[in-house]
Design a protein around this motif. Structure first.
Motif, short mmCIF file in Angstrom:
data_model
loop_
_atom_site.label_atom_id
_atom_site.label_comp_id
_atom_site.label_asym_id
_atom_site.label_seq_id
_atom_site.Cartn_x
_atom_site.Cartn_y
_atom_site.Cartn_z
N HIS A 219 1.45 -6.64 -3.26
CA HIS A 219 0.86 -4.83 -3.87
C HIS A 219 0.76 -4.62 -2.46
O HIS A 219 0.23 -3.20 -1.91
N GLU B 295 2.59 -2.33 -1.87
CA GLU B 295 2.97 -0.84 -2.07
C GLU B 295 1.43 0.18 -1.15
O GLU B 295 1.96 1.50 -1.15
N ASN B 296 0.68 -0.78 -1.53
CA ASN B 296 -1.01 0.23 -1.64
C ASN B 296 -1.58 0.02 0.12
O ASN B 296 -2.62 0.20 -0.11
N HIS C 186 0.93 1.30 2.70
CA HIS C 186 2.03 1.51 3.56
C HIS C 186 3.79 0.86 3.57
O HIS C 186 3.85 0.43 4.85
N ASP C 187 3.07 -0.23 2.20
CA ASP C 187 4.05 -1.95 2.52
C ASP C 187 4.05 -2.75 4.21
O ASP C 187 5.18 -2.76 4.64
#
Length: 199
Positions: free
Chosen positions: A137, A139-140, A142-143
């Motif tokens: 996760h 992506e939540n 900021h990678d």
């Protein structure tokens, strides 16, 4: 989802992170001035209503752990008082209660604190159980894996400052690498219990 599902009888709409900002039901709520809150906001409010709270978080096994712990606590209270005292809030279906929520009569709550949508910061439970940590996760976050770790450390610090208890799996190398145990040794204000697969 259909906009027709949104009627004037709805006083509050609760959406999860899985719902996009372009969702027709969400847009219909906004159009009709129906208050909209995130799922984590509702859970935060419910948790605050209970004196004793146990949050279960981690990359894997949250739902299973919440279900198992909730069942154990309620089975033990039912044998004693013939009533379910612990509220259980899970994001997965629990076969033994045919639901994902069990409303208890007491001041105890066991709930799933989801790390997938970066909302751990909303909760301040008395106690915490962490199953494991993984590169998920992002992506939540900021990678950035370090941002995920920071979210966990900030969450953990709330329990430490609240003199709560933390249980975690010390076999999980990513979780152990956070070094929050060292922080506790300096401050002596939190009980941290290490658990491994062998017991």
């Amino acid at each position: 989802h259909q906009s027709e599902n949104i009627t004037s009888e709805i006083g509050l709409a609760v959406f999860s992170s899985a719902i996009s900002q372009s969702n027709v039901e969400l847009l219909e709520c906004i159009k009709n001035n129906i208050p909209v809150i995130h799922r984590s906001e509702l859970l935060q409010t419910i948790v605050k209503l209970h004196k004793n709270s146990i949050a279960i978080t981690g990359a894997h096994g949250k739902t299973t752990t919440v279900g198992a712990l909730g069942m154990i606590l309620n089975d033990s209270s039912q044998k004693k008082d013939k009533i379910s005292k612990t509220t259980v809030i899970n994001w997965g279906f629990l076969n033994n209660i045919n639901n994902n929520i069990m409303i208890g009569s007491g001041q105890n709550i066991v709930f799933e604190a989801d790390d997938s949508d970066n909302t751990l910061w909303r909760y301040k439970p008395n106690n915490l159980l962490i199953t494991n940590l993984d590169h998920e996760h992002l992506e939540n976050y900021h990678d950035n894996y370090h941002e995920l770790c920071r979210a966990y450390l900030d969450f953990i610090s709330k329990i430490i400052s609240n003199n709560g208890k933390i249980v975690y799996c010390c076999d999980d190398l990513k979780l152990s690498s956070l070094n929050f145990l060292q922080k506790d040794k300096k401050h002596h204000c939190c009980t941290i219990i290490q658990s491994n697969i062998q017991g």
